[in-house]
Scaffold this active site. Structure first.
Site, short mmCIF file in Angstrom:
data_model
loop_
_atom_site.label_atom_id
_atom_site.label_comp_id
_atom_site.label_asym_id
_atom_site.label_seq_id
_atom_site.Cartn_x
_atom_site.Cartn_y
_atom_site.Cartn_z
N CYS A 148 0.72 -1.36 -0.19
CA CYS A 148 -0.09 0.06 0.32
C CYS A 148 0.80 1.46 -0.04
O CYS A 148 2.24 1.56 0.60
CB CYS A 148 -0.99 0.34 1.12
SG CYS A 148 -1.65 1.76 1.72
N CYS A 184 -3.75 10.03 -46.23
CA CYS A 184 -2.78 11.61 -45.82
C CYS A 184 -3.89 13.21 -45.25
O CYS A 184 -5.01 13.20 -46.34
CB CYS A 184 -1.60 12.07 -46.12
SG CYS A 184 -0.73 13.59 -45.36
N CYS A 231 -2.44 16.92 -42.00
CA CYS A 231 -2.08 17.43 -40.47
C CYS A 231 -0.98 18.34 -40.54
O CYS A 231 -0.68 19.41 -39.82
CB CYS A 231 -2.60 17.11 -38.90
SG CYS A 231 -1.41 15.29 -39.00
N CYS A 268 9.37 15.26 -36.68
CA CYS A 268 10.11 14.86 -37.10
C CYS A 268 10.83 15.49 -36.93
O CYS A 268 12.12 15.09 -37.04
CB CYS A 268 9.93 13.97 -38.73
SG CYS A 268 10.91 13.63 -39.42
N CYS A 276 15.80 9.11 -43.49
CA CYS A 276 14.88 8.38 -41.85
C CYS A 276 15.95 7.03 -41.58
O CYS A 276 16.64 6.46 -42.35
CB CYS A 276 13.55 8.39 -43.11
SG CYS A 276 12.76 6.70 -41.97
N CYS A 287 13.01 5.17 -37.28
CA CYS A 287 12.67 5.46 -35.27
C CYS A 287 11.22 5.10 -34.78
O CYS A 287 11.09 4.83 -33.48
CB CYS A 287 13.34 7.04 -34.73
SG CYS A 287 11.35 8.50 -35.45
N CYS A 339 6.75 9.03 -36.39
CA CYS A 339 6.11 9.77 -37.34
C CYS A 339 4.51 9.16 -36.90
O CYS A 339 3.51 9.50 -36.64
CB CYS A 339 6.37 10.13 -38.33
SG CYS A 339 7.43 8.59 -39.07
N CYS A 375 0.60 10.23 -35.93
CA CYS A 375 -0.05 10.55 -37.04
C CYS A 375 -1.26 9.92 -36.33
O CYS A 375 -2.50 9.19 -35.66
CB CYS A 375 0.06 9.11 -37.68
SG CYS A 375 -0.97 9.60 -39.36
#
Ligand SMILES: Cc1cc2nc3c(=O)[nH]c(=O)nc-3n(C[C@H](O)[C@H](O)[C@H](O)COP(=O)(O)O)c2cc1C
Length: 402
Positions: free
Chosen positions: A137, A347, A350, A357, A380, A383, A386, A390
């Site tokens: 606890c 896509c 946005c 990135c 790129c 990683c 992105c 999204c």
């Protein structure tokens, strides 16, 4: 197609792996009965102690962490039940009479050997199917006469954990008893091995995370404010799931003990993930407080359909199934080139992938004049940032260059 969800944990049969965790709503037999009627296979009663322990709760006890109108986590400075062992054993008897096929779990906390053994014997005598021992606890589960290194929870110290768990098994050798542990330790494996060495039957992970949920910027009072003051409390709900999953996996890899997984479970997918990383049953607390007992229907339906769809014959077949894929970092397959790929048909322009990135990645996404992103494969590194940013599912995927 549906799969039977029955499962055995510490030698006790559960109709399904879904159990109500120790919480404010397991503080009365009436509430637990409502949970059983809704379909929960078992319930852990709110943690109780001996008659002479004064429990005085200062209200309000809760405050939440919200973002965009959604509760990410709930924080509480609750204590154990104000109802003592005599009341709780009465509930155990009542519930076992009315629901013999449901699993009633007594949760106890003591301050010394005599108390721990008394509480365990009382629960066993009342007919509790299992005993959950709260060594975790965040508001403290101290042991009289013992200085734990961190000065707080017994389950932060392997020696104390083994000692207390050993007392319990000595007191109730024939009633299965498992130990509820904290995630707040450096070496969880050492604690879990200490439980195994004690002869206790399993572990439960995790209790709420010790934290401070925030400060009211108007009054400057930390939350929840009890007449202007607060104390460190326990954080639970969605946001703690990654910590709970890691702890379940750590426990499964450290020892050979049945595990009750708990922490941030809201739907059947969460539950399935806990099973795959080594839990045999799962407990739910905050999700029920937010959404009600009825979520057990979605949990059961979803899990059952997923098992059937994957061709698994039951819960037991998936317990720990993903563990072999959890390896040390140096054992990962290094050297395979991975690149982001963007489906321009999906896509929405946005620009979130571009910004993240540019400022948080490797400047590998260009933003062309048509308000469309374009990945530069030479920059790129793969990683994986992105696709997380999204908002359109499946629009950005990571592709291996093999
Ligand atoms: C208000 C509140 C009271 C709790 N009381 C207890 C308790 O008495 N004993 C205990 O072992 N855990 C207690 N817990 C911890 C839960 O059983 C559970 O381990 C934790 O909340 C993580 O699960 P969750 O993310 O599903 O809420 C409590 C949690 C909350 C939110």
């Amino acid at each position: 197609m549906k799969t039977n969800l029955a499962v055995d944990f510490c030698g006790v049969h559960f109709l399904n792996p879904f159990v109500l965790a120790s919480s404010p709503y397991t503080d009365t037999a009436e509430m637990v009965a409502r949970g059983f009627e809704a379909g929960w296979a078992g319930a852990v009663l709110k943690t109780t102690a001996t008659q002479d322990e004064e429990v005085s709760i200062a209200y309000p006890i809760m405050s939440s962490l919200n973002r965009d109108g959604r509760m990410l986590g709930l924080h509480n400075i609750d204590l154990i039940s104000e109802r003592h062992i005599g009341v709780m054993t009465g509930y155990v008897r009542q519930l076992k009479r009315a629901y013999p096929e449901r699993v009633v779990i007594g949760s106890i906390v003591g301050r010394n050997k005599a108390e721990w053994q008394f509480l365990a014997r009382e629960m066993a005598a009342a007919g509790a199917d299992l005993i959950e021992c709260s060594l975790s606890c965040p508001q403290g589960s101290m042991l009289e006469g013992e200085e734990s290194p961190m000065g707080s929870m017994v389950s932060q110290d392997p020696r104390l954990t083994q000692k207390v768990a050993g007392w319990i098994k000595e007191a109730v050798p024939r009633t299965p008893a498992y130990i509820k542990l904290t995630s707040g330790v450096t070496d969880l494996g050492a604690i879990v091995r200490a439980v195994q060495a004690s002869g206790a039957d399993g572990v439960c992970l995790i209790d709420s995370l010790e934290g401070i949920v925030g400060v009211d910027l108007e009054t400057l009072e930390p939350l929840p404010s009890v007449q202007g003051y607060t104390s460190r409390g326990g954080f639970s709900g969605r946001a703690i799931k990654p910590v709970a999953l890691r702890c379940v996996a750590d426990a499964a890899q450290a020892a050979c003990l049945p595990i009750a997984g708990v922490g941030g479970i809201y739907d059947w997918r969460d539950a399935a993930e806990f099973l795959l990383l080594g839990a045999t049953i799962v407990q739910v607390c905050t999700a029920v407080m937010e959404l009600g007992f009825g979520i057990v229907e979605e949990l059961g339906d979803g899990l059952s359909r997923w098992l059937a769809g994957k061709g698994f014959s039951g819960v037991g077949e998936v317990v720990g199934r993903s563990l072999p894929r959890l390896v040390e970092h140096d054992a990962l397959p290094h050297g395979v080139a991975v690149r982001a790929w963007i489906d321009l048909e999906r896509c929405v322009g946005c620009g979130r992938c571009y910004v993240s990135c540019r400022d948080g990645g490797h400047q590998a996404i260009a933003w062309n004049s048509g308000r469309q992103p374009a990945v530069d494969d030479a920059k790129c590194v793969g990683c994986g940032l992105c696709p997380q940013m999204c908002p359109v599912p499946g629009c950005i995927v990571m592709r291996s260059q093999v």
